[in-house]
Design an enzyme around this catalytic site. Sequence first.
Site, mmCIF file in Angstrom:
data_model
loop_
_atom_site.group_PDB
_atom_site.id
_atom_site.type_symbol
_atom_site.label_atom_id
_atom_site.label_comp_id
_atom_site.label_asym_id
_atom_site.label_seq_id
_atom_site.Cartn_x
_atom_site.Cartn_y
_atom_site.Cartn_z
ATOM 1 N N GLU A 1 10.466 -15.019 -7.733
ATOM 2 C CA GLU A 1 9.829 -13.212 -7.321
ATOM 3 C C GLU A 1 9.026 -13.699 -8.709
ATOM 4 O O GLU A 1 8.308 -12.506 -8.565
ATOM 5 C CB GLU A 1 10.971 -12.747 -6.125
ATOM 6 N N HIS B 1 19.730 -35.599 -0.210
ATOM 7 C CA HIS B 1 19.502 -36.081 1.186
ATOM 8 C C HIS B 1 17.686 -36.123 0.609
ATOM 9 O O HIS B 1 17.181 -35.784 1.392
ATOM 10 C CB HIS B 1 19.645 -35.629 2.678
ATOM 11 N N LYS C 1 7.154 -4.512 -2.250
ATOM 12 C CA LYS C 1 8.770 -3.926 -2.363
ATOM 13 C C LYS C 1 8.641 -3.689 -0.513
ATOM 14 O O LYS C 1 9.929 -4.093 0.251
ATOM 15 C CB LYS C 1 8.990 -2.419 -2.645
ATOM 16 N N ASN D 1 -2.584 2.780 5.466
ATOM 17 C CA ASN D 1 -2.181 1.496 5.204
ATOM 18 C C ASN D 1 -1.373 1.287 6.613
ATOM 19 O O ASN D 1 -1.035 1.343 8.034
ATOM 20 C CB ASN D 1 -0.263 2.397 5.146
ATOM 21 N N GLY D 2 -1.276 -0.546 6.433
ATOM 22 C CA GLY D 2 -1.567 -1.037 7.716
ATOM 23 C C GLY D 2 -2.162 -1.952 8.037
ATOM 24 O O GLY D 2 -3.180 -2.366 7.393
ATOM 25 N N LYS E 1 15.217 -15.422 -6.812
ATOM 26 C CA LYS E 1 15.167 -13.648 -7.565
ATOM 27 C C LYS E 1 13.981 -14.725 -8.659
ATOM 28 O O LYS E 1 13.393 -13.999 -9.255
ATOM 29 C CB LYS E 1 16.458 -13.531 -8.344
ATOM 30 N N ARG F 1 6.097 -0.744 -4.633
ATOM 31 C CA ARG F 1 5.848 -1.324 -4.039
ATOM 32 C C ARG F 1 4.681 -2.709 -3.969
ATOM 33 O O ARG F 1 4.424 -3.370 -2.898
ATOM 34 C CB ARG F 1 5.206 0.050 -3.173
ATOM 35 N N GLU G 1 19.789 -17.181 -2.805
ATOM 36 C CA GLU G 1 19.194 -16.080 -3.005
ATOM 37 C C GLU G 1 18.881 -16.135 -4.425
ATOM 38 O O GLU G 1 17.373 -15.089 -5.051
ATOM 39 C CB GLU G 1 20.228 -15.061 -3.103
ATOM 40 N N TRP H 1 -2.912 -2.857 -1.226
ATOM 41 C CA TRP H 1 -1.835 -4.264 -1.356
ATOM 42 C C TRP H 1 -3.259 -5.006 -0.593
ATOM 43 O O TRP H 1 -3.094 -4.930 0.494
ATOM 44 C CB TRP H 1 -0.918 -4.570 -1.574
ATOM 45 N N CYS I 1 0.632 -1.227 -0.310
ATOM 46 C CA CYS I 1 0.135 -0.413 0.134
ATOM 47 C C CYS I 1 0.666 1.537 -0.057
ATOM 48 O O CYS I 1 1.996 1.293 0.843
ATOM 49 C CB CYS I 1 -0.856 0.096 0.825
HETATM 50 C C1 G6P Z 1 9.855 -8.097 0.326
HETATM 51 C C2 G6P Z 1 10.336 -7.570 -0.700
HETATM 52 C C3 G6P Z 1 12.128 -8.759 -0.697
HETATM 53 C C4 G6P Z 1 12.589 -8.251 0.333
HETATM 54 C C5 G6P Z 1 11.897 -8.350 1.641
HETATM 55 C C6 G6P Z 1 12.534 -7.833 3.057
HETATM 56 O O1 G6P Z 1 9.048 -9.259 0.730
HETATM 57 O O2 G6P Z 1 9.811 -8.203 -1.725
HETATM 58 O O3 G6P Z 1 12.306 -8.293 -1.199
HETATM 59 O O4 G6P Z 1 13.606 -8.645 0.474
HETATM 60 O O5 G6P Z 1 10.631 -7.548 1.543
HETATM 61 O O6 G6P Z 1 12.872 -6.898 2.606
HETATM 62 P P1 G6P Z 1 12.985 -4.881 3.637
HETATM 63 O O7 G6P Z 1 13.512 -4.649 3.282
HETATM 64 O O8 G6P Z 1 13.083 -5.481 5.318
HETATM 65 O O9 G6P Z 1 14.895 -6.150 3.161
#
Ligand code: G6P
Length: 615
Positions: free
Chosen positions: A495, A511, A610, A101-102, A492, A27, A488, A75, A2
């Site tokens: 996502e 395993h 985001k 927001n929240g 990626k 975001r 990671e 969102w 949001c």
């Molecule tokens: C969300 C984003 C990720 C990020 C995570 C933690 O899930 O999509 O890309 O790694 O939040 O965010 P931060 O701002 O705490 O690093």
Amino acid sequence: MCGIVGYIGQRKAYPILIKGLRRLEYRGYDSAGVALISPEGDLRVFKSKGKVSDLEAHCQDKDTGGTAGIAHTRWATHGEPSATNAHPHYSASGRLALIHNGIIENYLTLKENLVARGVAFRSATDTEVLVQLVEHIMLANGLSLLEALQVALHQVIGAYAIAILDREHPDTIVCARQSSPLVVGLGADGDFFLASDASPIAEYTDRVVYLNDGDIALLQAGHELRIVNIENEAQQPTVRHIDVTLGQLEKGGYPFFMLKEIFEQPDCLLDCMRGRINVEATRITLSAVIDYGRQLTQARRFIIVGCGTSWHAALIGKQLIESLCRIPVEVEYASEFRYRNPVIRADDVVIAISQSGETADTLAAIELARSAGAFVFGISNAIGASIPRHTQTGVYIHVGPEIGVASTKAFTGQVTVLAMLALCLARELSAISDAAYADMVTELTRIPDKMRQALRSNEQIERLAPIFTYARNCLYLGRGYNYPVALEGALKLKEISYIHAEGYPAAEMKHGPIALIDSEMPVFVIATRDTLYEKVVSNIQEVRARGGRVTALVTEGDTRIRQFADHVIELPDTLECFQPLVAAIPLQLLAYHIAVCKGKDVDQPRNLAKSVTVE
Ligand code: G6P
């Protein structure tokens, strides 16, 4: 997640609000809306499901005049994405419009009480409860909006950043914050900008006030910013200067922010190290270590908390700190840590890592650590965000705004800060020889150039990407420092391409995941020449023996793996502990190009946000 934008002043509000919403698109959201006070004094609310462009299309033939307005990207948490559930929500009489927001945790109880008093609801959201509650209190008790809001917020449990327009007082926006960020921009003409982060404000003013928890701000054009708390005690605003250039917010010629951010990494790392590593590359200075050296070096244990990509950076930080400083380090998901009654001692140092500095779970973990008496250290990118303000000290990664939802440059920035921190502490503790320290500091300063070299694989990866678009599952393998890189890389891909991917420590494959391997299964292995090289070579053979298709990231000049891998991508050689900074790059590019081949919206992947400001 949001986004909030607001404007009040002499200019036409609508274009500012729409532009602001666009700046917040990164975001992640599923619907958008705007409320305006028209020049005739009417309150007009326009909302639509989908993108900001859908909202604009919806507003095209409408009267969007007026110099005061609030706007929102939603969102969904409570209630499906729809125009009805989109914000702003307006009160029963149509006098108030509110964006939020929240999450209001006790919304059901509040709603039941209001329904029993005859209030009818239009949406399924927790937010509508707020606006109906405020109006109900206002009308039932003959209170002003501010007074009614103060009474209402006493009853609310949860997190909120809110902004309210009142048709009866068109010259004022009232906003409030509790556990969800809100920034007020002070315009040059007595006008005010409002947003959930500084990006929609940066092009208008560099003077901002970050609201604190419990603050209620009254933005009245031509007047001083007034802030009170819910007890109506005046609060002194702290004006800060933000330093975000417009170029940093634009795509700079790249088709997606994510690609721009991947390519920015060498420069970002230079920014991250600037002023911290001297020009002779012989010494690292972190002011947090100078100011709080005792707390940090006397830590009996470090606990690193974070979410998503930040958690992966934490896993690398653990190896760096343990191997260089010989202090035990635990890594925890912030969301688990906060709820599992962990053992936290006063001589523990908790390091909270968060790009946005606003992740709700990480903030809650910080509060828990502080209440248990631990010293809390933050690693964040967003200047002035909640996490840097709630930690005793910390280090900014200084990689500039990260707009793409999938984190790239923040990851390498976080790892760089962790490397600098580990080296600084090791030196303070005399746990590292002068020669080893000097070699490592010098090598760290060479990483930006090595990243540039790694980025040259972009075209090769672009050519390879179509091969993998068919895949339904992928496996990423690595060991030691490269294991978090495998995690990671897999994150990626998931996502942004929506291909299921799993990261695994290569030796653990036998395993379980080995059962999945067949000729349909792409396996990406980080097999750089390091202490575990021979072991990883054996792991690759295990994959090959089962018909798996191997793409290996190898150290340049490696001819051995080339003989049995389907594809190899070469990386420049570096110290084992810095390898993640270089190895992350081809995996970011791979995820990017696969997602582009699949026609996905790389910067705004479905269902993701985001900045996750709800738990
Ligand atoms: C969300 C984003 C990720 C990020 C995570 C933690 O899930 O999509 O890309 O790694 O939040 O965010 P931060 O701002 O705490 O690093």
